[in-house]
Design a protein around this motif. Structure first.
Motif, short mmCIF file in Angstrom:
data_model
loop_
_atom_site.label_atom_id
_atom_site.label_comp_id
_atom_site.label_asym_id
_atom_site.label_seq_id
_atom_site.Cartn_x
_atom_site.Cartn_y
_atom_site.Cartn_z
N UNK A 45 0.83 -1.21 0.00
CA UNK A 45 0.00 0.00 0.00
C UNK A 45 0.87 1.25 0.00
N UNK A 46 1.92 1.27 0.81
CA UNK A 46 2.82 2.42 0.83
C UNK A 46 3.42 2.65 -0.55
N UNK A 50 2.96 6.01 -2.86
CA UNK A 50 4.15 6.76 -3.26
C UNK A 50 4.22 6.90 -4.78
N UNK A 51 3.87 5.82 -5.49
CA UNK A 51 3.91 5.86 -6.95
C UNK A 51 2.87 6.83 -7.50
N UNK A 52 1.67 6.80 -6.94
CA UNK A 52 0.62 7.71 -7.39
C UNK A 52 1.00 9.16 -7.11
N UNK A 187 2.63 11.33 0.90
CA UNK A 187 2.53 9.87 1.09
C UNK A 187 3.27 9.43 2.34
N UNK A 188 2.73 8.42 3.01
CA UNK A 188 3.35 7.91 4.24
C UNK A 188 4.67 7.22 3.94
N UNK A 189 5.54 7.19 4.92
CA UNK A 189 6.82 6.49 4.84
C UNK A 189 7.67 7.00 3.67
N UNK A 254 9.20 1.80 -8.77
CA UNK A 254 7.82 1.31 -8.61
C UNK A 254 7.26 1.60 -7.22
N UNK A 255 7.60 2.75 -6.69
CA UNK A 255 7.12 3.13 -5.37
C UNK A 255 7.99 2.64 -4.23
N UNK A 256 9.05 1.91 -4.55
CA UNK A 256 9.93 1.37 -3.51
C UNK A 256 10.97 2.38 -3.06
N UNK A 257 12.00 1.87 -2.41
CA UNK A 257 13.06 2.73 -1.88
C UNK A 257 13.86 3.35 -3.01
N UNK A 258 14.35 4.56 -2.77
CA UNK A 258 15.23 5.24 -3.72
C UNK A 258 16.57 5.51 -3.05
N UNK A 259 17.48 6.11 -3.79
CA UNK A 259 18.80 6.41 -3.25
C UNK A 259 18.84 7.75 -2.54
N UNK A 260 17.74 8.43 -2.47
CA UNK A 260 17.73 9.73 -1.78
C UNK A 260 17.55 9.53 -0.28
#
Length: 260
Positions: A45-46, A50-52, A187-189, A254-260
């Motif tokens: 869901x997170x 995040x993707x949207x 978005x959360x998280x 795809x809404x997952x973790x990034x390098x930032x």
């Protein structure tokens, strides 16, 4: 980590090997221990939210991002709480799943919580928060004396805040509405989407690089306020200008973790 590797690796002559053996063999291969990347746990869901959010705000122009006041709280410790955790990795493996830890916060020793806000052209005062932050204290000690005057002085600005319970309480939402403060949906998280997170890291490094390190929480609070004012506005501007790249990174993950 060496302890995890030792537990999951069968020995040649013995059923198990020690963590020290793992460290010795990795060191012989040229691998050194490094501090791990710490990330929050993201559910499906997170990731979808995040993707949207990134899809919607990827189309924002630089002028639109200049109207956002990015805010957050952070806790700074006298001692590093994650100092004993190390992982072994090769070059370019910093963000691989096996080399990251999914946790919310590290802590240890005396600490100071602060609040601050940055934008393309401005910054707020750095507010030292006494104790823990709840909805009442957030409204009375931060929103009323700092955020509302700032937003009224810059009526085209939008407030960004995360989804902490002190931010989303009914009393806080009603207060912001009655004060005519526009709030950016968030978005959360998603600390990686907030450029002020990099300011906290910069602030921490500046305080730890001082000739005389803080010896107690009072000195730590004073050092944080001093170094906050020493950060150049150009550094803050550069971080705000990274918002489109941050949105792109979230979509690529795809809404997952990034390098930032």
């Amino acid at each position: 980590m060496a302890t995890t590797t030792a537990r999951d690796t069968p020995g040649t002559h013995n059923p198990s090997i020690s963590a020290q053996t793992v460290r010795n063999r990795l060191r012989e291969a040229g691998l050194r221990a490094c501090r791990p990347v710490v990330r929050q746990v993201l559910t499906r869901h997170h990731q979808q939210q995040r993707r949207l959010w990134a899809q919607t705000h990827l189309r924002w122009t630089r002028q639109e991002w200049q109207k956002v006041l990015f805010t957050d709280e952070s806790r700074f410790c006298l001692t590093r709480g994650d100092g004993r955790i190390r992982v072994y990795r090769r070059r370019n493996e910093r963000y691989t799943e096996a080399c990251t830890l999914e946790r919310d916060r590290f802590g240890g020793g005396g600490s100071v919580m602060v609040w601050g806000g940055i934008s393309h052209h401005h910054r707020t005062e750095l507010v030292v928060i006494a104790g823990n932050l709840n909805a009442l204290r957030y409204r009375e000690d931060i929103l009323l004396p700092h955020v509302v005057p700032f937003m009224h002085a810059h009526p085209d600005m939008i407030l960004q805040q995360d989804n902490a319970t002190s931010h989303t309480a009914c009393s806080v939402r009603e207060f912001l509405h009655d004060s005519n403060v526009n709030v950016l949906p968030w978005p959360a998280k998603s600390p990686d989407l907030n450029p002020i997170e990099h300011v906290w890291d910069l602030l921490d490094r500046r305080v730890r690089a001082r000739a005389i390190l803080p010896r107690n929480v009072q000195e730590l609070a004073g050092a944080l306020v001093k170094e906050w004012g020493n950060i150049s506005q150009q550094e803050l501007t550069n971080l705000v200008q990274s918002m489109r790249r941050r949105c792109t990174a979230v979509l690529q993950a795809a809404g997952g973790h990034t390098r930032y």
